[in-house]
Write a protein that holds these residues in place. Sequence first.
Motif, PDB file in Angstrom:
ATOM      1  N   GLN A   4       1.112  -0.900   0.178  1.00  0.00           N
ATOM      2  CA  GLN A   4       0.062   0.601  -0.153  1.00  0.00           C
ATOM      3  C   GLN A   4       1.048   1.133   0.268  1.00  0.00           C
ATOM      4  O   GLN A   4       0.478   1.757  -0.302  1.00  0.00           O
ATOM      5  CB  GLN A   4      -0.327   0.054   0.868  1.00  0.00           C
ATOM      6  N   ASP A   5       2.183   1.162   0.550  1.00  0.00           N
ATOM      7  CA  ASP A   5       2.457   2.095   0.936  1.00  0.00           C
ATOM      8  C   ASP A   5       3.331   2.560  -1.069  1.00  0.00           C
ATOM      9  O   ASP A   5       4.136   3.993  -1.202  1.00  0.00           O
ATOM     10  CB  ASP A   5       4.036   2.116   1.978  1.00  0.00           C
ATOM     11  N   PHE A   6       4.458   1.673  -1.200  1.00  0.00           N
ATOM     12  CA  PHE A   6       4.454   1.863  -2.825  1.00  0.00           C
ATOM     13  C   PHE A   6       3.369   2.214  -3.233  1.00  0.00           C
ATOM     14  O   PHE A   6       4.115   3.225  -4.087  1.00  0.00           O
ATOM     15  CB  PHE A   6       4.855   0.350  -2.716  1.00  0.00           C
ATOM     16  N   ILE A   7       2.310   2.011  -3.705  1.00  0.00           N
ATOM     17  CA  ILE A   7       1.664   2.083  -4.307  1.00  0.00           C
ATOM     18  C   ILE A   7       1.203   3.553  -4.223  1.00  0.00           C
ATOM     19  O   ILE A   7       0.574   4.040  -4.931  1.00  0.00           O
ATOM     20  CB  ILE A   7       0.470   1.428  -4.511  1.00  0.00           C
ATOM     21  N   ILE A   8       1.147   4.060  -2.784  1.00  0.00           N
ATOM     22  CA  ILE A   8       0.311   5.516  -2.485  1.00  0.00           C
ATOM     23  C   ILE A   8       1.537   6.231  -3.052  1.00  0.00           C
ATOM     24  O   ILE A   8       1.675   7.563  -3.692  1.00  0.00           O
ATOM     25  CB  ILE A   8       0.373   5.303  -1.170  1.00  0.00           C
ATOM     26  N   GLY A   9       2.634   5.868  -3.053  1.00  0.00           N
ATOM     27  CA  GLY A   9       4.209   6.796  -3.157  1.00  0.00           C
ATOM     28  C   GLY A   9       4.385   6.887  -4.818  1.00  0.00           C
ATOM     29  O   GLY A   9       4.509   7.683  -5.590  1.00  0.00           O
ATOM     30  N   VAL A  10       4.036   5.236  -5.823  1.00  0.00           N
ATOM     31  CA  VAL A  10       4.133   5.971  -6.823  1.00  0.00           C
ATOM     32  C   VAL A  10       3.209   6.418  -7.315  1.00  0.00           C
ATOM     33  O   VAL A  10       3.222   7.100  -8.712  1.00  0.00           O
ATOM     34  CB  VAL A  10       3.865   4.348  -7.778  1.00  0.00           C
ATOM     35  N   THR A  13       3.795  10.654  -6.996  1.00  0.00           N
ATOM     36  CA  THR A  13       5.139  11.132  -7.958  1.00  0.00           C
ATOM     37  C   THR A  13       3.829  11.247  -9.122  1.00  0.00           C
ATOM     38  O   THR A  13       4.709  12.228 -10.211  1.00  0.00           O
ATOM     39  CB  THR A  13       5.899   9.733  -7.513  1.00  0.00           C
ATOM     40  N   LEU A  14       3.930  10.009  -9.880  1.00  0.00           N
ATOM     41  CA  LEU A  14       3.021  10.433 -11.058  1.00  0.00           C
ATOM     42  C   LEU A  14       2.102  11.850 -10.898  1.00  0.00           C
ATOM     43  O   LEU A  14       2.121  12.582 -12.520  1.00  0.00           O
ATOM     44  CB  LEU A  14       2.363   8.959 -11.441  1.00  0.00           C
ATOM     45  N   PHE A  15       1.645  12.038  -9.996  1.00  0.00           N
ATOM     46  CA  PHE A  15       0.246  13.565  -9.786  1.00  0.00           C
ATOM     47  C   PHE A  15       1.305  14.237  -9.853  1.00  0.00           C
ATOM     48  O   PHE A  15       1.191  14.922 -10.478  1.00  0.00           O
ATOM     49  CB  PHE A  15      -0.429  12.976  -8.811  1.00  0.00           C
ATOM     50  N   ALA A  16       2.741  14.087  -9.340  1.00  0.00           N
ATOM     51  CA  ALA A  16       3.414  15.289  -9.236  1.00  0.00           C
ATOM     52  C   ALA A  16       3.834  16.035 -10.329  1.00  0.00           C
ATOM     53  O   ALA A  16       4.168  17.128 -10.826  1.00  0.00           O
ATOM     54  CB  ALA A  16       4.306  15.460  -7.459  1.00  0.00           C
ATOM     55  N   TYR A  17       3.988  14.065 -11.202  1.00  0.00           N
ATOM     56  CA  TYR A  17       4.950  14.659 -12.595  1.00  0.00           C
ATOM     57  C   TYR A  17       3.907  15.812 -13.575  1.00  0.00           C
ATOM     58  O   TYR A  17       4.175  15.982 -14.494  1.00  0.00           O
ATOM     59  CB  TYR A  17       5.542  13.266 -12.960  1.00  0.00           C
ATOM     60  N   ALA A  18       2.930  14.957 -13.207  1.00  0.00           N
ATOM     61  CA  ALA A  18       2.008  15.399 -14.524  1.00  0.00           C
ATOM     62  C   ALA A  18       1.643  16.680 -14.209  1.00  0.00           C
ATOM     63  O   ALA A  18       1.314  17.686 -14.855  1.00  0.00           O
ATOM     64  CB  ALA A  18       0.447  15.114 -14.209  1.00  0.00           C
TER      65      ALA A  18
END
Length: 85
Positions: A4-10, A13-18
């Motif tokens: 869950q922590d890994f998926i939330i981090g990914v 990160t994708l949201f910040a990049y977008a």
Amino acid sequence: MEWQDFIIGVVSTLFAYALFSSGREDEHDPIIQENDEDEIEVHDFQSRYVKLSCQSCRKLKKHKEVKLNLFQCTKCKRYVDLRVA
């Protein structure tokens, strides 16, 4: 819990990049060709928008380029001429 922590981090990160990469959409370079007479022709400038200070609105507003270095305010339709006389 580790997955869950890994998926939330990914996802974050994708949201910040977008979020930060979406500002590059306004950058549009016109197509410039040079003639034999050393004149420059611009063929694609109708979709260029620039933020300029409008004298009528008295604020920084978005201006659309109508002709080369001739801009029109999108709110009050006043022209700003930056061409060399």
